[in-house]
Design a protein around this motif. Structure first.
Motif, PDB file in Angstrom:
ATOM      1  N   GLY A 136       0.806  -0.742  -0.005  1.00  0.00           N
ATOM      2  CA  GLY A 136       0.162   0.199   0.099  1.00  0.00           C
ATOM      3  C   GLY A 136       0.977   1.246   0.200  1.00  0.00           C
ATOM      4  O   GLY A 136       1.692   1.551   0.981  1.00  0.00           O
ATOM      5  N   LEU A 137       0.946   1.926  -1.410  1.00  0.00           N
ATOM      6  CA  LEU A 137       2.086   2.990  -1.111  1.00  0.00           C
ATOM      7  C   LEU A 137       1.247   4.377  -0.982  1.00  0.00           C
ATOM      8  O   LEU A 137      -0.286   4.266  -1.881  1.00  0.00           O
ATOM      9  N   CYS A 138       2.293   4.751  -0.048  1.00  0.00           N
ATOM     10  CA  CYS A 138       0.697   6.493   0.257  1.00  0.00           C
ATOM     11  C   CYS A 138       1.273   7.556  -0.546  1.00  0.00           C
ATOM     12  O   CYS A 138       2.210   7.592  -0.795  1.00  0.00           O
ATOM     13  N   ALA A 144      -1.063  16.961  -1.888  1.00  0.00           N
ATOM     14  CA  ALA A 144      -1.501  16.118  -2.385  1.00  0.00           C
ATOM     15  C   ALA A 144      -1.995  15.610  -1.150  1.00  0.00           C
ATOM     16  O   ALA A 144      -3.762  15.060  -0.729  1.00  0.00           O
ATOM     17  N   LEU A 145      -1.496  15.446  -0.080  1.00  0.00           N
ATOM     18  CA  LEU A 145      -1.924  14.748   0.978  1.00  0.00           C
ATOM     19  C   LEU A 145      -3.749  14.748   1.666  1.00  0.00           C
ATOM     20  O   LEU A 145      -4.216  14.344   2.117  1.00  0.00           O
ATOM     21  N   GLY A 199       2.928  14.685   5.995  1.00  0.00           N
ATOM     22  CA  GLY A 199       3.840  14.173   5.179  1.00  0.00           C
ATOM     23  C   GLY A 199       3.855  12.293   5.466  1.00  0.00           C
ATOM     24  O   GLY A 199       3.379  11.863   6.526  1.00  0.00           O
ATOM     25  N   ASN A 200       4.426  11.912   4.621  1.00  0.00           N
ATOM     26  CA  ASN A 200       4.830  10.772   4.414  1.00  0.00           C
ATOM     27  C   ASN A 200       5.955  10.264   4.381  1.00  0.00           C
ATOM     28  O   ASN A 200       7.399  11.099   3.412  1.00  0.00           O
ATOM     29  N   ASP A 285      -3.909  20.211  -2.273  1.00  0.00           N
ATOM     30  CA  ASP A 285      -4.198  20.490  -3.846  1.00  0.00           C
ATOM     31  C   ASP A 285      -5.372  20.985  -4.398  1.00  0.00           C
ATOM     32  O   ASP A 285      -5.938  19.841  -4.371  1.00  0.00           O
ATOM     33  N   VAL A 286      -5.532  21.742  -4.456  1.00  0.00           N
ATOM     34  CA  VAL A 286      -6.899  22.234  -5.531  1.00  0.00           C
ATOM     35  C   VAL A 286      -6.903  21.285  -6.668  1.00  0.00           C
ATOM     36  O   VAL A 286      -8.328  20.232  -6.757  1.00  0.00           O
TER      37      VAL A 286
END
Length: 338
Positions: A136-138, A144-145, A199-200, A285-286
């Motif tokens: 599962g890559l986040c 963006a998150l 963040g990730n 991020d719209v």
């Protein structure tokens, strides 16, 4: 222990006797050794508490809290977070396993960015029905998150969460006791509203187990209503000028839509109004959010195209904003309907 640890790990547990030993062992095997682990037994009726005691052994870094009755994952998480003494607080599920470098990698991310309030990472999936080498890559990146909180996945899962304790306590951020599902996403929304960055780490940090008794698989009836409420909350936060009816129509695309021309056209108009509206800036991020919503609209139109004739689709093309029109054309819906 006389001094405060660098990291407190909180492990809510309910009827987890089969797996909690592995979860505790994975924390004890961390390369970063300056931690404490708080296991919160949420009123289990099996041997969870005894197995946790055995897995902890004589390790003084492990503390156990026991509820007299089941109060839910939010209550258990809050109890652990309230008792935490670490500079950072991590959460892990009682049926998952942290990889040895998890805590060290997340602490390094916090050290690199003073504005970071919450951090996660990627996961390896294993267990029932999971093929080998499934990950599962986040999403990476604060903007963006935050936008993908609306999507509900590829963000920061509860099993991977680490927060800066000073930030969540200063802003009194807690898990919502009224939420039986998606409480981790709602927690991140609260961090976003308070101005925190998320963040990730671009590494696999946790092994997430799939099994038939997991909360995710056994209580799917709770996930839909929780996500519906969360999406409505996000749209209301981001677009205060958008009316409740428009919000209901947009969110409804994910939870069943009446097969009717008027309803579908109303959804198109609602999406148009969202795209045209000025978004309140919480760092999201719209463009990512717009892409998620337009892609869903295209999928809905595609699903219902057999119920409509060419005139209906022509009406959609006339009403649609340029972004939607381009997406419809890319999906070849316009000429397929004619």
């Amino acid at each position: 222990m006389t001094s405060s640890p660098l990291v407190t790990v909180v492990m809510p547990a309910f009827n987890a006797q089969a797996f909690i030993g592995e979860a505790i062992a994975s924390i004890r095997a961390q390369t970063l050794e300056d931690w404490e682990l708080i296991v919160v037994d949420d009123g289990s009726i099996d041997q969870t508490f005894a197995v946790a005691q055995q897995a902890a052994g004589d390790d003084s870094r492990v503390r156990l809290i026991r509820f007299g009755r089941n109060e839910g994952i939010s209550a258990a998480s809050n109890a652990g977070f309230d008792a935490a003494r670490g500079e950072f607080i991590a959460r892990i599920d009682s049926d998952d396993r942290a990889l040895p470098t998890r805590l060290a990698a997340q602490v390094a991310a916090f050290r690199e960015c003073a504005r970071l309030a919450a951090c996660g990472g990627h996961a390896r999936l294993f267990g029932d029905g999971i093929a080998n080498d499934t990950y599962g890559l986040c999403t990476l990146g604060d903007g963006a998150l935050k936008a993908r909180l609306f999507e509900g996945f590829n963000t920061i899962g509860g099993a991977m969460l680490m927060v800066r304790r000073s930030f969540v306590r200063e802003h009194r951020i807690r898990f919502d006791m009224q939420m039986a599902s998606a409480e981790d996403l709602n927690y991140l929304v609260a961090i976003m509203v308070a101005g925190g960055e998320i963040g990730n780490v671009d590494e696999v940090l946790v092994e997430v187990r799939s099994h038939r008794t997991s909360f995710t698989r056994s209580r799917e009836d709770l996930a839909g209503p929780a996500m519906k409420g969360l999406r409505k909350r996000l749209l209301a936060l981001w677009y205060p000028s958008l009316g409740p009816r428009d919000i209901d129509l947009i969110v409804g695309m994910w939870f069943g839509l009446e097969v009717g021309t008027d309803e579908l056209l109303a959804v198109v108009r609602a999406v148009d109004r969202l795209i045209a509206a000025d978004a309140k800036d919480f760092g999201q991020d719209v463009s990512v959010l717009h892409d998620l919503i337009v892609r869903r609209l295209v999928a809905v139109v595609d699903f219902f195209r057999g119920a409509f004739d060419a005139s209906h689709f022509q009406a959609i093309r006339v009403l649609a904003a340029p972004a939607i029109g381009v997406a419809l054309d890319a999906a070849r819906l316009s000429h397929e309907a004619v």
